[in-house]
Design a protein around this motif. Sequence first.
Motif, PDB file in Angstrom:
ATOM      1  N   PHE A  73      40.939  34.725  38.206  1.00 45.34           N
ATOM      2  CA  PHE A  73      40.519  36.117  38.109  1.00 45.34           C
ATOM      3  C   PHE A  73      41.733  36.988  37.793  1.00 45.34           C
ATOM      4  CE2 PHE A  73      37.033  34.524  40.804  1.00 45.34           C
ATOM      5  CZ  PHE A  73      35.929  35.110  40.186  1.00 45.34           C
ATOM      6  N   ARG A  74      41.567  37.909  36.845  1.00 40.72           N
ATOM      7  CA  ARG A  74      42.601  38.902  36.550  1.00 40.72           C
ATOM      8  C   ARG A  74      41.966  40.293  36.576  1.00 40.72           C
ATOM      9  NH1 ARG A  74      45.279  35.565  32.432  1.00 40.72           N
ATOM     10  NH2 ARG A  74      44.028  36.524  30.802  1.00 40.72           N
ATOM     11  N   HIS A  75      41.242  40.656  35.490  1.00 35.38           N
ATOM     12  CA  HIS A  75      40.505  41.908  35.466  1.00 35.38           C
ATOM     13  C   HIS A  75      39.006  41.687  35.649  1.00 35.38           C
ATOM     14  CE1 HIS A  75      44.142  43.734  33.482  1.00 35.38           C
ATOM     15  NE2 HIS A  75      43.796  44.705  34.297  1.00 35.38           N
ATOM     16  N   GLY A  76      38.479  40.541  35.276  1.00 28.23           N
ATOM     17  CA  GLY A  76      37.035  40.293  35.359  1.00 28.23           C
ATOM     18  C   GLY A  76      36.596  39.951  36.770  1.00 28.23           C
ATOM     19  N   LEU A  77      36.663  40.923  37.672  1.00 28.24           N
ATOM     20  CA  LEU A  77      36.433  40.660  39.099  1.00 28.24           C
ATOM     21  C   LEU A  77      34.949  40.726  39.421  1.00 28.24           C
ATOM     22  CD1 LEU A  77      39.437  42.683  40.557  1.00 28.24           C
ATOM     23  CD2 LEU A  77      39.331  40.266  39.912  1.00 28.24           C
ATOM     24  N   ARG A  78      34.209  39.726  38.943  1.00 25.77           N
ATOM     25  CA  ARG A  78      32.754  39.683  39.138  1.00 25.77           C
ATOM     26  C   ARG A  78      32.280  38.250  38.933  1.00 25.77           C
ATOM     27  NH1 ARG A  78      33.807  41.544  34.030  1.00 25.77           N
ATOM     28  NH2 ARG A  78      32.925  40.227  32.378  1.00 25.77           N
ATOM     29  N   LEU A  79      31.035  38.008  39.377  1.00 27.36           N
ATOM     30  CA  LEU A  79      30.396  36.713  39.150  1.00 27.36           C
ATOM     31  C   LEU A  79      29.351  36.796  38.059  1.00 27.36           C
ATOM     32  CD1 LEU A  79      29.968  35.515  42.861  1.00 27.36           C
ATOM     33  CD2 LEU A  79      31.920  35.206  41.316  1.00 27.36           C
TER      34      LEU A  79
ATOM     35  N   GLY B 163      47.082  45.919  37.119  1.00 32.49           N
ATOM     36  CA  GLY B 163      47.783  47.186  37.284  1.00 32.49           C
ATOM     37  C   GLY B 163      48.578  47.313  38.556  1.00 32.49           C
ATOM     38  N   THR B 164      49.057  46.202  39.127  1.00 35.58           N
ATOM     39  CA  THR B 164      49.751  46.260  40.416  1.00 35.58           C
ATOM     40  C   THR B 164      51.251  46.509  40.297  1.00 35.58           C
ATOM     41  OG1 THR B 164      49.880  43.831  40.391  1.00 35.58           O
ATOM     42  CG2 THR B 164      48.067  44.826  41.615  1.00 35.58           C
ATOM     43  N   LYS B 165      51.738  46.733  39.078  1.00 33.65           N
ATOM     44  CA  LYS B 165      53.170  47.006  38.920  1.00 33.65           C
ATOM     45  C   LYS B 165      53.512  48.380  39.466  1.00 33.65           C
ATOM     46  CE  LYS B 165      56.938  46.944  35.551  1.00 33.65           C
ATOM     47  NZ  LYS B 165      57.300  46.688  34.130  1.00 33.65           N
TER      48      LYS B 165
ATOM     49  N   GLU C  91      40.092  30.387  27.380  1.00 31.51           N
ATOM     50  CA  GLU C  91      40.028  31.857  27.399  1.00 31.51           C
ATOM     51  C   GLU C  91      38.683  32.305  26.847  1.00 31.51           C
ATOM     52  OE1 GLU C  91      43.319  34.853  26.060  1.00 31.51           O
ATOM     53  OE2 GLU C  91      41.992  34.536  24.337  1.00 31.51           O
ATOM     54  N   LYS C  92      38.013  33.197  27.564  1.00 23.94           N
ATOM     55  CA  LYS C  92      36.707  33.703  27.149  1.00 23.94           C
ATOM     56  C   LYS C  92      36.760  35.226  27.012  1.00 23.94           C
ATOM     57  CE  LYS C  92      34.300  29.828  27.179  1.00 23.94           C
ATOM     58  NZ  LYS C  92      33.604  29.305  25.969  1.00 23.94           N
ATOM     59  N   VAL C  93      36.043  35.735  26.021  1.00 24.99           N
ATOM     60  CA  VAL C  93      35.995  37.180  25.784  1.00 24.99           C
ATOM     61  C   VAL C  93      34.829  37.781  26.554  1.00 24.99           C
ATOM     62  CG1 VAL C  93      35.689  38.997  24.053  1.00 24.99           C
ATOM     63  CG2 VAL C  93      37.006  36.925  23.496  1.00 24.99           C
ATOM     64  N   SER C  94      35.122  38.684  27.490  1.00 21.35           N
ATOM     65  CA  SER C  94      34.042  39.401  28.181  1.00 21.35           C
ATOM     66  C   SER C  94      34.506  40.736  28.749  1.00 21.35           C
ATOM     67  CB  SER C  94      33.439  38.536  29.303  1.00 21.35           C
ATOM     68  OG  SER C  94      34.410  38.119  30.230  1.00 21.35           O
ATOM     69  N   HIS C  95      35.802  41.076  28.586  1.00 19.19           N
ATOM     70  CA  HIS C  95      36.278  42.386  29.035  1.00 19.19           C
ATOM     71  C   HIS C  95      36.000  43.459  27.988  1.00 19.19           C
ATOM     72  CE1 HIS C  95      38.505  45.058  31.642  1.00 19.19           C
ATOM     73  NE2 HIS C  95      39.300  45.419  30.649  1.00 19.19           N
ATOM     74  N   THR C  96      35.724  43.011  26.758  1.00 15.44           N
ATOM     75  CA  THR C  96      35.394  43.917  25.663  1.00 15.44           C
ATOM     76  C   THR C  96      34.056  43.505  25.066  1.00 15.44           C
ATOM     77  OG1 THR C  96      36.708  42.524  24.184  1.00 15.44           O
ATOM     78  CG2 THR C  96      37.778  44.492  25.063  1.00 15.44           C
ATOM     79  N   LEU C  97      33.424  44.410  24.343  1.00 17.43           N
ATOM     80  CA  LEU C  97      32.125  44.110  23.730  1.00 17.43           C
ATOM     81  C   LEU C  97      32.272  43.105  22.596  1.00 17.43           C
ATOM     82  CD1 LEU C  97      30.622  47.717  23.621  1.00 17.43           C
ATOM     83  CD2 LEU C  97      29.859  45.840  25.067  1.00 17.43           C
ATOM     84  N   TRP C  98      33.266  43.293  21.765  1.00 15.09           N
ATOM     85  CA  TRP C  98      33.580  42.365  20.689  1.00 15.09           C
ATOM     86  C   TRP C  98      34.968  41.782  20.931  1.00 15.09           C
ATOM     87  CZ3 TRP C  98      31.488  47.234  19.659  1.00 15.09           C
ATOM     88  CH2 TRP C  98      30.220  47.253  19.053  1.00 15.09           C
TER      89      TRP C  98
ATOM     90  N   LEU D 276      34.621  49.180  35.395  1.00 16.42           N
ATOM     91  CA  LEU D 276      34.817  48.527  34.107  1.00 16.42           C
ATOM     92  C   LEU D 276      36.267  48.072  33.953  1.00 16.42           C
ATOM     93  CD1 LEU D 276      32.781  50.880  31.730  1.00 16.42           C
ATOM     94  CD2 LEU D 276      32.187  48.548  32.391  1.00 16.42           C
ATOM     95  N   ARG D 277      37.205  48.894  34.402  1.00 11.12           N
ATOM     96  CA  ARG D 277      38.616  48.542  34.228  1.00 11.12           C
ATOM     97  C   ARG D 277      38.961  47.278  34.992  1.00 11.12           C
ATOM     98  NH1 ARG D 277      42.222  47.007  31.621  1.00 11.12           N
ATOM     99  NH2 ARG D 277      44.408  47.496  32.026  1.00 11.12           N
ATOM    100  N   PHE D 278      38.481  47.149  36.221  1.00 12.72           N
ATOM    101  CA  PHE D 278      38.760  45.952  37.004  1.00 12.72           C
ATOM    102  C   PHE D 278      37.805  44.814  36.667  1.00 12.72           C
ATOM    103  CE2 PHE D 278      41.071  48.986  39.632  1.00 12.72           C
ATOM    104  CZ  PHE D 278      42.180  48.253  40.011  1.00 12.72           C
ATOM    105  N   GLY D 279      36.782  45.089  35.862  1.00 13.63           N
ATOM    106  CA  GLY D 279      35.839  44.042  35.495  1.00 13.63           C
ATOM    107  C   GLY D 279      34.855  43.713  36.591  1.00 13.63           C
ATOM    108  N   CYS D 280      34.695  44.616  37.579  1.00 11.90           N
ATOM    109  CA  CYS D 280      33.657  44.409  38.596  1.00 11.90           C
ATOM    110  C   CYS D 280      32.275  44.524  37.950  1.00 11.90           C
ATOM    111  CB  CYS D 280      33.773  45.444  39.711  1.00 11.90           C
ATOM    112  SG  CYS D 280      35.383  45.476  40.497  1.00 11.90           S
ATOM    113  N   LEU D 281      32.201  45.288  36.880  1.00 11.66           N
ATOM    114  CA  LEU D 281      30.976  45.426  36.102  1.00 11.66           C
ATOM    115  C   LEU D 281      31.249  44.942  34.691  1.00 11.66           C
ATOM    116  CD1 LEU D 281      28.041  46.504  35.733  1.00 11.66           C
ATOM    117  CD2 LEU D 281      29.070  48.663  34.992  1.00 11.66           C
TER     118      LEU D 281
END
Length: 370
Positions: free
Chosen positions: A10-16, A47-49, A136-143, A253-258
């Motif tokens: 998990f990095r940004h896509g924090l969801r199941l 964004g933890t820096k 690697e899978k694309v799902s943080h962006t629409l395309w 959306l930013r954290f990928g919870c949705l």
Amino acid sequence: MAKRANVLWFRHGLRLHDNPALLEAIADKEKGIALIPIFIFDGESAGTKTVGYNRMRFLLNSLADIDSQLKAIPNNGHGLGKLYLFQGNPAKIFRRLNEQYQLNKICFEQDCEPIWNRRDDSVRALCHELGIEAVEKVSHTLWDPRTVISTNGGIPPLTYQMFLHTVEIIGPPPRPVEDPDWEGIPSPEDFDIVPENICYVAKVNWQGGERQALLHLAERLKVEERAFKGGYYLPNQANPNIVESPKSMSAHLRFGCLSVRRFYWSVHDLFKNVQIEAFYHHIQMAGGEHITGQLIWREYFYTMSVNNPFYDRMEENPICLNIPWAEPNSEHLERWRSGHTGFPIIDSAMRQLLAEGWLHHTLRIRWQCF
């Protein structure tokens, strides 16, 4: 022989939900390969820096939500497992995990911004060295931004209209993938590695996590439906309500919870259903391609940043005009930071940032403007 396992990183896509990397990580369950879901506090990811209390609390809420969901999933008479937290360099952590478990795959959602290239390239190099498959899978962006760039002749679309033309050629974004089938997934044994305790206190209650995001989405869709039936769109802009709870989905959306795809298609499917209902009642409704325009702007900016390591600055940025800004003024800068410029929209947004940790996109500008 060490037990085999796939890692879901998990990095940004924090969801199941709508998580193709998760589906890939559990695809080998019939072979007895265990699932290890992890998040790494590496000082950079999510964004933890440079992070304030509100953002960190939102992140911890989101991680706790995933952990709680995993523990509640029935699997062979007990919970599926938990979310394992680590602190340190990802490549070093994966090397240590491979010594304890024979890692088969490391699966993760694409982070397309160039700031993540060094981190991901080091992990890919490790996978190549150890014979681990990096997925690697694309799902943080629409395309997939790289597909957009390729379709546009190898360069990013530099205007919004050019971007719209390019994605029209590609076609609609994919719909969300199905939810995972948890049955029969082997669970790994507990690790001896225990992360340091992290405790932050936020000033306000912006609750993070996938389940909170889905509840928030359901409330947001009610607002969208009322707007559609009332004959207008973009309710947060057309008829803003500053008294009720915020309806923004930005943090989730930013954290990928949705899933951005879940959000996009939920709104469009809702609009289509309202259109059908209006048709049967002989009510005319205009087209609504623009109803998710802000999500398309999000895609546009992600795409422009992909191959541009200097995207976040003016100097050395090949697509940015070099403007002769005035020299920094410490007094003006402090007024901007504290919300005392005298310009109501600026001050209200900066005070929102100070109080809640989030602000309206109007304020995403360089401080040299003031």
